[in-house]
Design an enzyme around this catalytic site. Structure first.
Site, PDB file in Angstrom:
ATOM      1  N   THR A 155       0.901  -0.990  -0.041  1.00 54.06           N
ATOM      2  CA  THR A 155      -0.005   0.057  -0.007  1.00 54.06           C
ATOM      3  C   THR A 155       0.890   1.038   0.244  1.00 54.06           C
ATOM      4  OG1 THR A 155      -2.002  -1.158   1.218  1.00 54.06           O
ATOM      5  CG2 THR A 155      -1.808   1.355   1.371  1.00 54.06           C
ATOM      6  N   ASP A 161       1.507  -6.782  -4.337  1.00 51.58           N
ATOM      7  CA  ASP A 161       0.663  -6.844  -3.083  1.00 51.58           C
ATOM      8  C   ASP A 161       1.350  -8.008  -2.114  1.00 51.58           C
ATOM      9  OD1 ASP A 161      -2.280  -6.165  -2.226  1.00 51.58           O
ATOM     10  OD2 ASP A 161      -1.685  -8.096  -1.307  1.00 51.58           O
ATOM     11  N   SER A 162       1.555  -7.857  -1.029  1.00 52.01           N
ATOM     12  CA  SER A 162       2.309  -8.662  -0.343  1.00 52.01           C
ATOM     13  C   SER A 162       1.583 -10.166  -0.167  1.00 52.01           C
ATOM     14  CB  SER A 162       2.657  -8.207   1.053  1.00 52.01           C
ATOM     15  OG  SER A 162       1.605  -8.500   1.963  1.00 52.01           O
ATOM     16  N   SER A 163       0.470 -10.110  -0.676  1.00 52.67           N
ATOM     17  CA  SER A 163      -0.290 -11.651  -0.678  1.00 52.67           C
ATOM     18  C   SER A 163       0.331 -12.378  -1.854  1.00 52.67           C
ATOM     19  CB  SER A 163      -1.737 -11.328  -0.703  1.00 52.67           C
ATOM     20  OG  SER A 163      -2.025 -10.678  -1.856  1.00 52.67           O
ATOM     21  N   THR A 221       1.781  -4.659   4.187  1.00 55.99           N
ATOM     22  CA  THR A 221       1.675  -5.159   5.711  1.00 55.99           C
ATOM     23  C   THR A 221       1.265  -6.692   5.804  1.00 55.99           C
ATOM     24  OG1 THR A 221      -0.485  -4.147   5.604  1.00 55.99           O
ATOM     25  CG2 THR A 221       1.218  -2.813   6.310  1.00 55.99           C
ATOM     26  N   ASP A 222       0.200  -7.170   5.009  1.00 54.00           N
ATOM     27  CA  ASP A 222      -0.401  -8.231   4.907  1.00 54.00           C
ATOM     28  C   ASP A 222       0.388  -9.645   5.387  1.00 54.00           C
ATOM     29  OD1 ASP A 222      -2.780  -7.156   4.731  1.00 54.00           O
ATOM     30  OD2 ASP A 222      -3.111  -7.796   2.753  1.00 54.00           O
TER      31      ASP A 222
HETATM   32  N1  ASP Z   1      -2.609  -5.684   0.782  1.00 58.17           N
HETATM   33  C1  ASP Z   1      -1.596  -4.771   1.087  1.00 58.17           C
HETATM   34  C2  ASP Z   1      -0.239  -5.539   1.142  1.00 58.17           C
HETATM   35  O1  ASP Z   1      -0.004  -6.329   1.966  1.00 58.17           O
HETATM   36  C3  ASP Z   1      -1.830  -4.137   2.212  1.00 58.17           C
HETATM   37  C4  ASP Z   1      -0.623  -3.179   2.811  1.00 58.17           C
HETATM   38  O2  ASP Z   1       0.375  -3.051   2.215  1.00 58.17           O
HETATM   39  O3  ASP Z   1      -1.147  -2.759   3.762  1.00 58.17           O
HETATM   40  O4  ASP Z   1       0.420  -5.644   0.018  1.00 58.17           O
END
Ligand code: ASP
Length: 327
Positions: free
Chosen positions: A12, A52-54, A84-85
């Site tokens: 994000t 995206d970290s997923s 963050t994920d």
């Molecule tokens: N979906 C995002 C990620 O983990 C969420 C974030 O960065 O806060 O890439």
């Protein structure tokens, strides 16, 4: 002046807009937003990916570890910009892959993008730059004024700036008016080496009331497919025993050479000796994961399975407190 390498992986923090978050800004742009830090440290940037970290997993963990190892002697510290994920998984992966780490590797990200009003990105980046110049030779997560041990961290809130915690492990540093460092910051205990491999044939089984052992046993039918299981029991390590065959499932798994590592769903240490309903896991050949929670336990087992082909070596490694994950 200290030298920092900032590695961008996505998330994000560098996305654009408020509703449709599309990958937009890259590491260079991130640093340009903090001009006052250009005189504080020499910051170079590199882009590993923009995901995206997923979508981040073993492949990116390995590349990231290799990139840090390759540039280690040229930089005093590293910042990894990450979504963050799954940040605690990546932090754990780097903590295990970069054995004997002798300089800071700081992961950070944001709940609101750098381009948004009232964002937390600017502060998290600024704090990370500062801690990346300090003598904190650990893989950490810097977020909302806290520096947390990466392999003890978990995401606790999706809607607050206080997104991470490290239950049972005091912050390595608190970044308020002053920076207060924790006394438990680790020093390298082994020579540096990079072991960047992870075995993705490891899965998590979360024990819940009424879980049917018969369903779990199907996982063992093709014994070439699974190398390790992280078992999340109740409390300090109990599982249902009355009218349940879960202990026998664990025994069958370990008999087939599948390592079963017991990790914690809450705060505290796994203690398999404490109850009859936990002792059965010792008898079945499971290994205690100490204070590790799901994220660190999964990644450590993936790392152990990929790095050590010998069962005794894997056991020794899993019982070794590599980066402060066990206690
Ligand atoms: N979906 C995002 C990620 O983990 C969420 C974030 O960065 O806060 O890439």
């Amino acid at each position: 002046m200290q030298k920092i390498l900032l590695i961008h992986t996505g998330g994000t923090i560098g996305m654009e807009g408020e509703t449709h978050l599309e990958p937009g800004h890259y590491a260079t742009a991130l640093v340009e937003q903090l001009p006052e830090y250009m005189g504080f440290a020499k910051i170079d940037s590199a882009i590993l990916c923009n995901l995206d970290s997923s979508d981040i997993g073993p492949e990116q963990w390995s590349k990231l570890a290799c990139m840090i190892a390759e540039h280690r002697s040229q930089y005093d510290g590293f910042i990894v910009v990450h979504g963050t994920d799954t940040m605690p998984y990546t932090a754990s992966a780097l903590a295990f892959a970069l054995e004997g780490l002798d300089r800071p590797v700081v992961l950070t990200g944001a709940q609101r993008p750098l381009g948004a009003l009232r964002n937390d990105a600017r502060r998290n980046l600024a704090d990370s730059i500062e801690v990346a110049t300090l003598n904190i030779p650990e893989v950490s997560i810097c977020f909302d004024g806290m520096l947390l041990r990466g392999c003890r961290s978990c995401k606790v809130n999706t809607r607050a700036y206080h997104a991470f915690d490290s239950p049972g492990c005091e912050p390595l540093a608190k970044l308020g008016v002053d920076i207060t460092l924790g006394k438990h910051i680790r020093k390298p205990t082994a020579p540096f080496r990079c072991c960047p491999r992870f075995d993705a044939r490891v899965m998590v089984i979360h024990i819940t009331p009424g879980l049917q052992a018969e369903l779990l046993c199907r996982l063992l039918e093709d014994d070439n497919r699974l190398d390790g299981i992280v078992l999340i029991p109740f409390g300090v390590g109990t599982i249902p025993c009355l009218n349940s065959h879960i202990a026998s499932f664990v025994a069958q798994a370990t008999a087939r050479g599948i390592d079963v590592l017991v990790a914690n769903a809450s705060v505290g240490k796994i203690d398999l000796n404490l109850y009859e309903n936990s002792q059965v896991l010792i008898d079945a050949g499971a290994i205690s994961g100490g204070e590790m929670r799901l994220e660190a336990a999964l990644v450590k087992l993936m790392h152990a399975c990929a790095t050590y082909s010998n069962h005794a070596e894997r056991l020794e490694y899993l019982r070794w407190n590599v980066a402060g994950e066990l206690e």
